[in-house]
Design a protein around this motif. Sequence first.
Motif, PDB file in Angstrom:
ATOM      1  N   ASP A 129       9.132  17.624  -2.614  1.00 30.96           N
ATOM      2  CA  ASP A 129       8.270  18.289  -3.588  1.00 30.96           C
ATOM      3  C   ASP A 129       6.912  17.603  -3.742  1.00 30.96           C
ATOM      4  O   ASP A 129       6.148  17.932  -4.651  1.00 30.96           O
ATOM      5  CB  ASP A 129       8.961  18.366  -4.949  1.00 30.96           C
ATOM      6  N   LEU A 130       6.601  16.657  -2.862  1.00 31.68           N
ATOM      7  CA  LEU A 130       5.300  15.990  -2.923  1.00 31.68           C
ATOM      8  C   LEU A 130       4.206  16.926  -2.416  1.00 31.68           C
ATOM      9  O   LEU A 130       4.343  17.542  -1.364  1.00 31.68           O
ATOM     10  CB  LEU A 130       5.306  14.723  -2.073  1.00 31.68           C
ATOM     11  N   THR A 131       3.123  17.000  -3.172  1.00 36.03           N
ATOM     12  CA  THR A 131       1.940  17.733  -2.740  1.00 36.03           C
ATOM     13  C   THR A 131       0.786  16.756  -2.626  1.00 36.03           C
ATOM     14  O   THR A 131       0.475  16.043  -3.582  1.00 36.03           O
ATOM     15  CB  THR A 131       1.571  18.852  -3.732  1.00 36.03           C
ATOM     16  N   ILE A 132       0.184  16.686  -1.461  1.00 29.49           N
ATOM     17  CA  ILE A 132      -0.980  15.830  -1.256  1.00 29.49           C
ATOM     18  C   ILE A 132      -2.221  16.647  -1.590  1.00 29.49           C
ATOM     19  O   ILE A 132      -2.511  17.647  -0.926  1.00 29.49           O
ATOM     20  CB  ILE A 132      -1.021  15.308   0.191  1.00 29.49           C
ATOM     21  N   GLN A 153       1.089  20.032   7.572  1.00 28.54           N
ATOM     22  CA  GLN A 153       0.306  20.304   6.358  1.00 28.54           C
ATOM     23  C   GLN A 153      -0.157  18.996   5.718  1.00 28.54           C
ATOM     24  O   GLN A 153      -1.304  18.894   5.255  1.00 28.54           O
ATOM     25  CB  GLN A 153       1.144  21.115   5.368  1.00 28.54           C
ATOM     26  N   GLU A 154       0.724  18.013   5.705  1.00 26.08           N
ATOM     27  CA  GLU A 154       0.364  16.720   5.111  1.00 26.08           C
ATOM     28  C   GLU A 154      -0.714  16.012   5.934  1.00 26.08           C
ATOM     29  O   GLU A 154      -1.587  15.344   5.354  1.00 26.08           O
ATOM     30  CB  GLU A 154       1.614  15.855   4.974  1.00 26.08           C
ATOM     31  N   ILE A 155      -0.681  16.153   7.243  1.00 24.02           N
ATOM     32  CA  ILE A 155      -1.728  15.560   8.078  1.00 24.02           C
ATOM     33  C   ILE A 155      -3.081  16.191   7.752  1.00 24.02           C
ATOM     34  O   ILE A 155      -4.101  15.489   7.682  1.00 24.02           O
ATOM     35  CB  ILE A 155      -1.380  15.709   9.568  1.00 24.02           C
ATOM     36  N   GLU A 170      -0.547   8.581  -2.740  1.00 26.65           N
ATOM     37  CA  GLU A 170      -0.043   9.941  -2.537  1.00 26.65           C
ATOM     38  C   GLU A 170       0.224  10.247  -1.063  1.00 26.65           C
ATOM     39  O   GLU A 170       1.209  10.918  -0.728  1.00 26.65           O
ATOM     40  CB  GLU A 170      -1.059  10.934  -3.114  1.00 26.65           C
ATOM     41  N   HIS A 171      -0.636   9.751  -0.174  1.00 34.99           N
ATOM     42  CA  HIS A 171      -0.434  10.067   1.256  1.00 34.99           C
ATOM     43  C   HIS A 171       0.157   8.889   2.039  1.00 34.99           C
ATOM     44  O   HIS A 171       0.068   8.855   3.273  1.00 34.99           O
ATOM     45  CB  HIS A 171      -1.731  10.576   1.901  1.00 34.99           C
ATOM     46  N   LYS A 172       0.830   7.981   1.344  1.00 37.96           N
ATOM     47  CA  LYS A 172       1.293   6.754   2.006  1.00 37.96           C
ATOM     48  C   LYS A 172       2.366   6.992   3.059  1.00 37.96           C
ATOM     49  O   LYS A 172       2.606   6.131   3.899  1.00 37.96           O
ATOM     50  CB  LYS A 172       1.812   5.754   0.966  1.00 37.96           C
ATOM     51  N   GLY A 173       3.018   8.148   3.038  1.00 39.51           N
ATOM     52  CA  GLY A 173       4.055   8.413   4.022  1.00 39.51           C
ATOM     53  C   GLY A 173       3.573   9.136   5.271  1.00 39.51           C
ATOM     54  O   GLY A 173       4.332   9.269   6.237  1.00 39.51           O
ATOM     55  N   VAL A 174       2.323   9.594   5.293  1.00 38.70           N
ATOM     56  CA  VAL A 174       1.878  10.471   6.385  1.00 38.70           C
ATOM     57  C   VAL A 174       1.841   9.744   7.723  1.00 38.70           C
ATOM     58  O   VAL A 174       2.392  10.215   8.728  1.00 38.70           O
ATOM     59  CB  VAL A 174       0.508  11.098   6.056  1.00 38.70           C
ATOM     60  N   ALA A 175       1.169   8.595   7.775  1.00 46.44           N
ATOM     61  CA  ALA A 175       1.091   7.870   9.042  1.00 46.44           C
ATOM     62  C   ALA A 175       2.479   7.418   9.490  1.00 46.44           C
ATOM     63  O   ALA A 175       2.799   7.445  10.690  1.00 46.44           O
ATOM     64  CB  ALA A 175       0.148   6.675   8.923  1.00 46.44           C
TER      65      ALA A 175
END
Length: 281
Positions: A9-12, A71-73, A168-173
């Motif tokens: 449910d995370l939205t960046i 989408q997160e990228i 918030e975006h710490k999981g993307v990479a």
Amino acid sequence: MNRVATPADLTITPRDRRFGRGLSANRWWVANDPIATAFYNALSATFPKGEAFFVESVRAFRDGAPQKLAQEIRAFTTQEVMHSREHVAFNKKAVDAGYDLSKLEERVVWRLDLVKSKHPIVSLAATMCLEHFTAILAHELLRDPRHLKDADPEAAAMWRWHAIEEIEHKGVAYDTWRHATKDWPRFKRWAVKAKVMLLVTRNFLVDRSIGVRELLRQDGITGFQAWRRMLWFAFVRPGMMRKILGAWLSFFMPGFHPWNHDDRKLIEGAEKQLSAEPALA
């Protein structure tokens, strides 16, 4: 151990803010302290080139990514582009205040060129490690308001805004790394990421120390005095580098994922504070 993933449910959310465009430059903008100012200015000098590198490294492996990660990228890219824009403006204020950042910026380019000369997976691994670094620094910055106590309000708001989005975006990479190495044996994946983190940590500490000492030299603080005050600030009081040690070590643990520690409540509080502050263009 079950692997934790980025919350479903995370939205960046890119937050398009501009900070302090009309304000005059303040040389020692953190509590009138040249040491604290040098620490943040040296870090900021890395961001315009560094975040462009992060985006390039992650986007190189976006093909075939699951829809949510793709989408997160895209959201990560938008956030990082805006971070670069604001740090360009912030760095210009430092130059206007009398600092020469050219040596710091040249070292960033030199370091990134070394990484980019290798296989693209090395750039992604370095990005994954540096994104963990920025996320745990961001967590500590928001966790303890003393880090920016008595700082210039607009500059402090910019750093909090950046910290919110880094968390918030710490999981993307990391998720992109797992996607790119999905066919690797688990031990190989761990061994490579551990080796890269050790190298990244060594380079981060060396390069930022060189940058801080260069800015202190421009303030007439050199030699043993510069080292003593710099190390005291980083590792004793307020001791940000000491306080992130546990979070840094967690990276090497089996089953690690950046969202093993869900700190969305922290960024929610910081976002409410940020929303209550008018942005000065």
